[in-house]
Design a protein around this motif. Structure first.
Motif, PDB file in Angstrom:
ATOM      1  N   ASN A 222       0.850  -1.197   0.000  1.00  0.00           N
ATOM      2  CA  ASN A 222       0.000   0.000   0.000  1.00  0.00           C
ATOM      3  C   ASN A 222       0.893   1.258   0.000  1.00  0.00           C
ATOM      4  OD1 ASN A 222      -1.599   2.165   0.721  1.00  0.00           O
ATOM      5  ND2 ASN A 222      -2.876   0.982   2.133  1.00  0.00           N
ATOM      6  N   THR A 224       0.128   4.438  -0.318  1.00  0.00           N
ATOM      7  CA  THR A 224      -0.380   5.554   0.495  1.00  0.00           C
ATOM      8  C   THR A 224       0.155   5.438   1.914  1.00  0.00           C
ATOM      9  OG1 THR A 224      -2.395   5.429  -0.808  1.00  0.00           O
ATOM     10  CG2 THR A 224      -2.496   6.749   1.208  1.00  0.00           C
ATOM     11  N   CYS A 225       0.117   4.221   2.400  1.00  0.00           N
ATOM     12  CA  CYS A 225       0.622   3.947   3.746  1.00  0.00           C
ATOM     13  C   CYS A 225       2.133   4.218   3.813  1.00  0.00           C
ATOM     14  CB  CYS A 225       0.269   2.497   4.084  1.00  0.00           C
ATOM     15  SG  CYS A 225       1.021   1.868   5.586  1.00  0.00           S
ATOM     16  N   ILE A 228       3.035   7.912   3.951  1.00  0.00           N
ATOM     17  CA  ILE A 228       2.795   8.511   5.265  1.00  0.00           C
ATOM     18  C   ILE A 228       4.010   8.327   6.184  1.00  0.00           C
ATOM     19  CG2 ILE A 228       1.429   8.164   7.377  1.00  0.00           C
ATOM     20  CD1 ILE A 228      -1.001   7.704   5.498  1.00  0.00           C
TER      21      ILE A 228
END
Ligand SMILES: *[C@@H]1O[C@H](CO)[C@@H](O)[C@H](O)[C@H]1NC(C)=O
Length: 541
Positions: A222, A224-225, A228
């Motif tokens: 992932n 997006t993870c 972050i």
């Protein structure tokens, strides 16, 4: 899949072509300090708004720039503002550009303008409040990381440190305003979703690829993870010292490929993040530069955003002589500058003064050409230079200045040589720089016996220095004085009628002027006298 990507790209071109204009309310500067860590004070880019806020000029300032799809209250700022305020008593200015950040291609098209709005805010702090950009760090996430570069590049001055958190990839590979290592003294980048959301290739002076740079532990595939984690790691790097945690210690990689393949085996020691101002530079080991060698130049730490100091040694000296080591230490401690040490020892090491003087003239012309070449390749300009020469190298510094037009900003001659220079058309002249200064310390023996510059200093009468029992010692005192003036100021001189008065130590003129120092005293002129101590600190104030 391919059609979707194509649509996204077309859309971004369309938005860029329309040229979205950021309105005055589309970028808001939110100030957080230790007294208001949670509720911001919104600042307008105006003198009044900043003056009535709790912005503290004595503190450092961190600007944060969020990514697209976020606002000032998003997760990124929640992590980073808290961490910065815990680590140090700073001003944090979180930039909210959410009206322009709603979706990717729209946000992307707004980056050049956003960067410039931030740059004019930083310029305002400098011009209205005397707040030097030297106190500023910019930390940006995703698109905000590129905006950090654009902002830093467009200010009047130099940002010491950019932290680029997983800078965006899409739309940037051929973007003319992509983040670059020339944007700040140190551009530090962390890649956590490289090749997905984040940029894959190195962009800064320091590029960190934790876990290979693409998939962070706990995120699976992932991105997006993983993205972050760039600011989660950064926030932790700021507070780790307070919380007795471990630092993020990097292992040096030979190449980008080794970094993404987890195959790095170099030195361990460079630390990611942290609150200290970072210097990746090389204060002790030089990087040789050669005229017309673009490869050496591009691999060097030379940066056109810094001022450049050129040191030209004297007779029988070399790159490692005291003149260079004393000034190098003082200059690098005082300011983030490029220092270029000219080694012309093969021309200066001869007992035949005629030969040495002739070599000084040809070396000066080579240095002048080198500077022109450097400027053409880096965008540096003559006004950014300070050329410092000692003895016969003092005249050489003047020669460099006289050959490069329009004009260098600042030239200092330290006891320019006497023998062979009295009737020499190449000798040091006032017009060699916009501001030229000569410090006479062994007048009439090793040093020249009359005024040479716009400003001439005759410390202790210019012939014999306290604490010295030889002409050689007197002749070398000039660079000790200059180094001390750069480190701690002082050396206030009093104006003299002329150099006779200076040598006779009879100076009572109305004007006073500091000898030496980092900054040129453009506009000043005259002859000045002062007394020094026999040992460091030499200055009497
Ligand atoms: C990916 O990670 C983000 C952030 O942690 C999360 O919000 C999202 O639901 C995840 N997506 C998938 C498909 O698991």
């Amino acid at each position: 899949m391919w059609t979707i990507i194509k649509c996204v790209l077309l859309l971004s071109v369309a938005v860029a072509a329309h040229g979205y204009v950021l309105g005055p309310r589309d970028v808001v500067f939110h100030l957080f300090t230790r007294s208001n860590p949670q509720v911001s004070e919104p600042l307008l880019p105006s003198e009044g708004s900043i003056a009535t806020s709790s912005f503290q000029r004595t503190r450092r300032t961190i600007f944060t720039i969020h990514n697209y799809g976020e606002g000032v209250g998003g997760n990124f700022n929640a992590f980073v503002i808290r961490a910065h305020l815990l680590a140090e008593d700073v001003n944090v200015i979180a930039i909210d550009w959410s009206p322009a950040a709603s979706f990717y291609s729209y946000a992307l098209a707004n980056m050049p303008q956003l960067g410039r709005v931030i740059a004019s805010f930083i310029d305002l702090l400098d011009s209205r409040f005397g707040y030097s950009p030297d106190n500023i760090r910019i930390a940006g996430l995703g698109l905000g990381a590129h905006a950090a570069g654009i902002a830093a590049r467009n200010i009047n001055g130099n940002i010491p440190h950019i932290v680029a958190l997983d800078p965006s990839l899409v739309g940037w590979t051929h973007h003319p305003e992509i983040l670059s290592k020339d944007d700040a003294s140190v551009v530090e980048v962390i890649h956590t979703s490289a090749g997905a959301e984040g940029y894959d290739k190195p962009l800064g002076d320091l590029d960190f690829y934790p876990n290979g740079g693409t998939f962070m532990a706990g995120c699976g595939t992932n991105s997006t993870c993983s993205h972050i984690y760039s600011y989660v790691y950064y926030a932790e790097s700021l507070t780790t010292e307070l919380e007795n945690g471990k630092k993020f210690v990097g292992t040096a990689c030979d190449s980008y490929e080794n970094a993404i393949n987890l195959a790095c085996q170099g030195e361990r020691g460079v630390i990611f993040g942290g609150s200290a101002v970072k210097r990746t530079e090389n204060p002790r080991v030089s990087q040789p530069l050669m005229p017309n060698n673009v490869n050496l130049l591009s691999r060097s730490n030379y940066k056109s955003i810094r001022r450049t100091i050129v040191l030209i040694h004297g007779w029988m000296n070399s790159a490692t002589s005291n003149f260079n080591s004393v000034l190098l230490r003082a200059l690098l401690a005082a300011e983030d500058v490029n220092v270029i040490v000219v080694d012309w020892s093969s021309g200066s090491n001869s007992l035949q003064y005629r030969e040495v003087n002739a070599n000084a003239i040809s070396s000066g012309s080579a240095v002048a050409q080198f500077i022109n070449w450097l400027n053409q390749n880096t965008g540096s300009v003559l006004a950014q230079y300070h050329i410092i020469g000692h003895g016969v190298g003092g005249h050489q510094a003047g020669i460099v200045g006289s050959l490069n037009l329009p004009v260098h900003g600042y030239i200092t001659g330290l006891d320019p040589a006497l023998i062979g220079w009295v009737n020499n058309i190449y000798r040091f002249r006032p017009s060699d720089a916009l501001y030229s200064e000569v410090i006479h310390t062994n007048y009439g023996v090793f040093g020249y016996l009359a005024d040479l510059a716009k400003v001439d200093f005759y410390p202790n009468g210019g012939i014999s220095m306290p604490g010295c029992d030889s002409n050689g010692c007197d002749h070398e005192r000039g660079f000790q004085y200059l180094a001390e003036s750069i480190a701690s100021g002082g050396f206030r001189g009093r104006e003299c009628m002329n150099y006779y008065a200076a040598v006779l130590r009879m100076c009572n003129g109305p004007r006073q002027l500091q000898m030496g120092g980092l900054e040129p005293k453009t506009g000043a002129s005259g002859v000045y006298f002062l007394e020094t101590n026999a040992q460091p600190p030499f200055s009497q104030g």
